[in-house]
Design an enzyme around this catalytic site. Structure first.
Site, PDB file in Angstrom:
ATOM      1  N   CYS A 127       0.877  -1.170   0.000  1.00  0.00           N
ATOM      2  CA  CYS A 127       0.000   0.000   0.000  1.00  0.00           C
ATOM      3  C   CYS A 127       0.913   1.217   0.000  1.00  0.00           C
ATOM      4  O   CYS A 127       2.098   1.098  -0.334  1.00  0.00           O
ATOM      5  CB  CYS A 127      -0.990  -0.035   1.162  1.00  0.00           C
ATOM      6  SG  CYS A 127      -0.280   0.052   2.817  1.00  0.00           S
TER       7      CYS A 127
HETATM    8  C1  RB5 Z   1      -4.040   5.159   0.597  1.00  0.00           C
HETATM    9  O1  RB5 Z   1      -4.082   6.504   0.302  1.00  0.00           O
HETATM   10  C2  RB5 Z   1      -3.117   4.884   1.761  1.00  0.00           C
HETATM   11  O2  RB5 Z   1      -3.685   5.339   2.937  1.00  0.00           O
HETATM   12  C3  RB5 Z   1      -2.801   3.416   1.842  1.00  0.00           C
HETATM   13  O3  RB5 Z   1      -2.237   3.007   0.631  1.00  0.00           O
HETATM   14  C4  RB5 Z   1      -1.803   2.990   2.894  1.00  0.00           C
HETATM   15  O4  RB5 Z   1      -0.694   3.818   2.918  1.00  0.00           O
HETATM   16  C5  RB5 Z   1      -2.309   2.750   4.215  1.00  0.00           C
HETATM   17  O5  RB5 Z   1      -1.557   2.352   5.127  1.00  0.00           O
END
Ligand code: RB5
Length: 158
Positions: free
Chosen positions: A70
């Site tokens: 993420c």
């Molecule tokens: C998405 O914007 C972001 O919050 C997600 O990808 C991640 O970093 C969450 O931990």
């Protein structure tokens, strides 16, 4: 472990979409069998959905290890660790990626695509994939204590 025995599942939200594609390609070129659970575009999506799919593929035996990406790696690891028998961690260095498998039997590597570049991510991934759990008494004792925490807190999915 031989590459053909080490099927990998990979997933990412929109924040990790581009890095996922690069790491997927990297693993395929190294000879790993990889299941891609998405995302399949960079439209906004929710990291718990991909954490769920990656965890389920491991828990049902379709993959031995997982990679979750993420933006930071944090949300992905929080979500993945809600699943019993999933041992996920953010690793942004190769030492942790290797030692996390050797000592802690980490089975999901979480990466933050907004934190590490592609070249470092590949090195971290390689360290994760090439490491094996050392199966020592003290490591198993600690893992057993984690299972006891799961039992006490009612963490359930299997
Ligand atoms: C998405 O914007 C972001 O919050 C997600 O990808 C991640 O970093 C969450 O931990």
């Amino acid at each position: 472990m031989k590459k053909e025995d080490l099927r990998i599942v990979i997933g990412a939200d929109h924040g990790g979409y581009h890095l996922k594609n690069a790491l997927l390609d990297y693993m395929l070129r190294m000879g790993y069998e990889v299941v891609d659970v998405g995302a399949f575009n960079d439209e906004p999506s929710d990291y718990p959905d991909f954490a769920r799919m990656v965890a389920e593929k491991i828990l049902n035996g379709e993959a031995l290890r997982g990679v979750l990406i993420c933006g930071s790696g944090v949300g992905a690891s929080i979500a993945a660790n809600k699943f019993r028998n999933i041992r996920a961690s953010v690793c942004h260095d190769t030492y942790s990626a290797r030692q996390g498998v050797e000592d802690d039997n980490m089975n999901v590597l979480c990466l933050g695509a907004r934190v590490v570049g592609e070249a470092l991510a590949k090195d971290i991934l390689k360290a994760f994939l090439c490491a094996e759990f050392k199966n020592r008494e003290r490591y198993n004792r600690r893992l057993q204590k984690i299972k006891e925490i799961e039992d006490e807190t009612g963490q359930s999915n299997t």
